[in-house]
Motif scaffolding. Structure first.
Motif, PDB file in Angstrom:
ATOM      1  N   UNK A   1      21.570  38.555  15.331  1.00 14.60           N
ATOM      2  CA  UNK A   1      21.433  37.230  14.727  1.00 14.60           C
ATOM      3  C   UNK A   1      22.320  36.267  15.510  1.00 14.60           C
ATOM      4  N   UNK A   2      21.864  35.023  15.638  1.00 16.57           N
ATOM      5  CA  UNK A   2      22.610  34.029  16.412  1.00 16.57           C
ATOM      6  C   UNK A   2      23.004  32.860  15.517  1.00 16.57           C
ATOM      7  N   UNK A   3      24.211  32.361  15.752  1.00 18.71           N
ATOM      8  CA  UNK A   3      24.678  31.203  14.970  1.00 18.71           C
ATOM      9  C   UNK A   3      25.379  30.206  15.880  1.00 18.71           C
ATOM     10  N   UNK A   4      25.043  28.957  15.716  1.00 19.23           N
ATOM     11  CA  UNK A   4      25.691  27.859  16.440  1.00 19.23           C
ATOM     12  C   UNK A   4      26.952  27.446  15.679  1.00 19.23           C
ATOM     13  N   UNK A   5      28.033  27.255  16.405  1.00 19.85           N
ATOM     14  CA  UNK A   5      29.312  26.899  15.773  1.00 19.85           C
ATOM     15  C   UNK A   5      29.831  25.591  16.350  1.00 19.85           C
ATOM     16  N   UNK A   6      30.230  24.685  15.490  1.00 15.96           N
ATOM     17  CA  UNK A   6      30.744  23.374  15.881  1.00 15.96           C
ATOM     18  C   UNK A   6      31.427  22.753  14.668  1.00 15.96           C
ATOM     19  N   UNK A   7      31.906  21.527  14.792  1.00 14.73           N
ATOM     20  CA  UNK A   7      32.501  20.831  13.650  1.00 14.73           C
ATOM     21  C   UNK A   7      31.441  20.683  12.556  1.00 14.73           C
ATOM     22  N   UNK A   8      31.837  20.977  11.314  1.00 16.39           N
ATOM     23  CA  UNK A   8      30.895  20.880  10.191  1.00 16.39           C
ATOM     24  C   UNK A   8      30.862  19.491   9.559  1.00 16.39           C
ATOM     25  N   UNK A   9      31.730  18.593  10.022  1.00 12.52           N
ATOM     26  CA  UNK A   9      31.733  17.204   9.549  1.00 12.52           C
ATOM     27  C   UNK A   9      31.779  17.144   8.019  1.00 12.52           C
TER      28      UNK A   9
END
Length: 385
Positions: free
Chosen positions: A105-113
């Motif tokens: 499974x793949x997940x994009x990670x960044x600021x969740x704002x």
């Protein structure tokens, strides 16, 4: 580090405001904010993500970030878990979900704002603000580099440019705020080939997420991550596996960050009150260091100039001596050549004279010279006539 007058006055102004409105700053940390009406957000459907890293490439281009060491098409980077860095505002990670038979499974990670950002609640100079469009934006011109935002963020997103000693910044995803203001899509959303990312009003995204879960309950976990976590975020997630298997915290609760940090931030006005004194001392020390540095630089320049002049004079002297020696050598060679040629000519003349004498001595004694014989023959001819 040298401190410019403009930066110093800016810090003094920020510190002064903190002193004069200390009570307001403390009250702000207790304020409950549920987000701007009609603010935008992004829905990440993890079940649709294929880990292609197109979003990473688009983010790099839109934000004009340094190129990565490996190409964005290089999927070997997925072999390790990554977090955001100053030149990487977003990263895609791969997980082996046990609940899905160790399916990748793949997940994009960044600021969740976040609707009520922990970074903003911890920042006493207001370098972080929640925009009306939904993005949490950062103002580097007022940031003092305390990095409280990095400590406060429950998602461990903000990073710091430690390699830039003079102009470091806190960096994170901006949700492509400038593009959104122009009515355009965030770069990652536009680049996603599988529509794993959807952009729109947060309320509409929640409806879309609920509808997908309702239509396919066997494929989705019945939970929208970010709807209520830490008071809610503008970046929402739905998944086909439990979020904890994707490295996402499930212990955050629904209490907004400002409510959790209110007690600690109550001391901020007191601390901020000391900033004018502290910064004045820093400024004085910096000015003194700058003056000493200028004097040392002037001495270094003078010494370098003198050394250069001495070196140039020595090289000039050496060159002149070499030229003089070359001139003397050339003259000596010319004189020697002339003497050799004269001696050779004299020797050849002597050899010629010796040859002539030898030839004359070799002729018979009674044999007249060729001229005398000719005269005799002519006389005989006349007599015969």
């Amino acid at each position: 580090m040298a401190i410019t007058r403009r930066k110093f006055l800016g810090w003094m102004g920020a510190a002064g405001v903190g002193v004069t409105v200390g009570k307001t700053a403390q009250a702000a940390s207790n304020k409950h904010f549920t987000g701007h009406p009609d603010s935008m957000g992004v829905l990440h459907d993890i079940a649709r993500c294929v880990g292609c890293r197109s979003c990473e490439a688009a983010c790099n281009t839109v934000n004009q970030l340094p190129p990565p060491e490996a190409s964005f098409k290089d999927l070997t980077v997925l072999d390790r878990k990554r977090r955001t860095t100053p030149p990487e505002y977003t990263v895609v990670n791969r997980y082996d979900a046990t609940s899905a038979g160790s399916k990748q499974i793949y997940r994009k990670n960044q600021c969740n704002h976040c609707l009520e950002p922990a970074c903003a609640s911890a920042c006493f100079v207001k370098a972080f603000t929640k925009s009306a469009e939904g993005a949490v934006i950062y103002d580097e011109t007022v940031c003092v580099g305390c990095r409280y935002c990095m400590v406060a963020c429950p998602f461990e997103i903000p990073t710091y440019e430690y390699d830039k000693a003079l102009t470091p910044r806190v960096t994170k995803c901006t949700m492509c705020h400038p593009l959104v203001q122009e009515g355009k899509l965030p770069g990652c959303v536009e680049a996603c080939p599988t529509e794993a990312l959807s952009f729109g009003k947060r309320d509409d995204l929640l409806k879309i997420a609920r509808e997908r879960i309702r239509k396919d309950p066997d494929n989705y976990i019945d939970h929208i991550y970010g709807e209520q976590e830490m008071g809610g975020t503008s970046w929402l997630y739905i998944s086909n596996v439990p979020f904890k298997e994707l490295g996402m915290r499930e212990d955050l609760g629904i209490t907004p960050a400002p409510a959790l940090t209110a007690g600690a931030l109550g001391a901020v006005p007191i601390v901020v009150g000391l900033w004018p004194v502290l910064l004045t001392g820093i400024y004085a020390i910096s000015q003194r260091k700058d003056k000493v540095a200028e004097e040392e630089q002037a001495l270094a320049v003078a010494a370098a100039q003198q050394a250069t002049q001495e070196k140039a004079a020595a090289e000039l002297k050496k060159t002149l001596e070499m030229k003089e020696k070359e001139k003397e050598t050339a003259i000596n060679m010319a004189v020697k050549k002339a003497l050799d040629e004269a001696a050779k000519a004299q020797e050849e003349a002597a050899q010629a004279e010796e040859a002539a004498q030898a030839q004359e001595a070799a002729a018979p004694a009674g044999e007249a010279a060729p001229e005398a014989q000719d005269d005799k023959d002519q006389k005989q001819t006349e007599e015969d006539s």
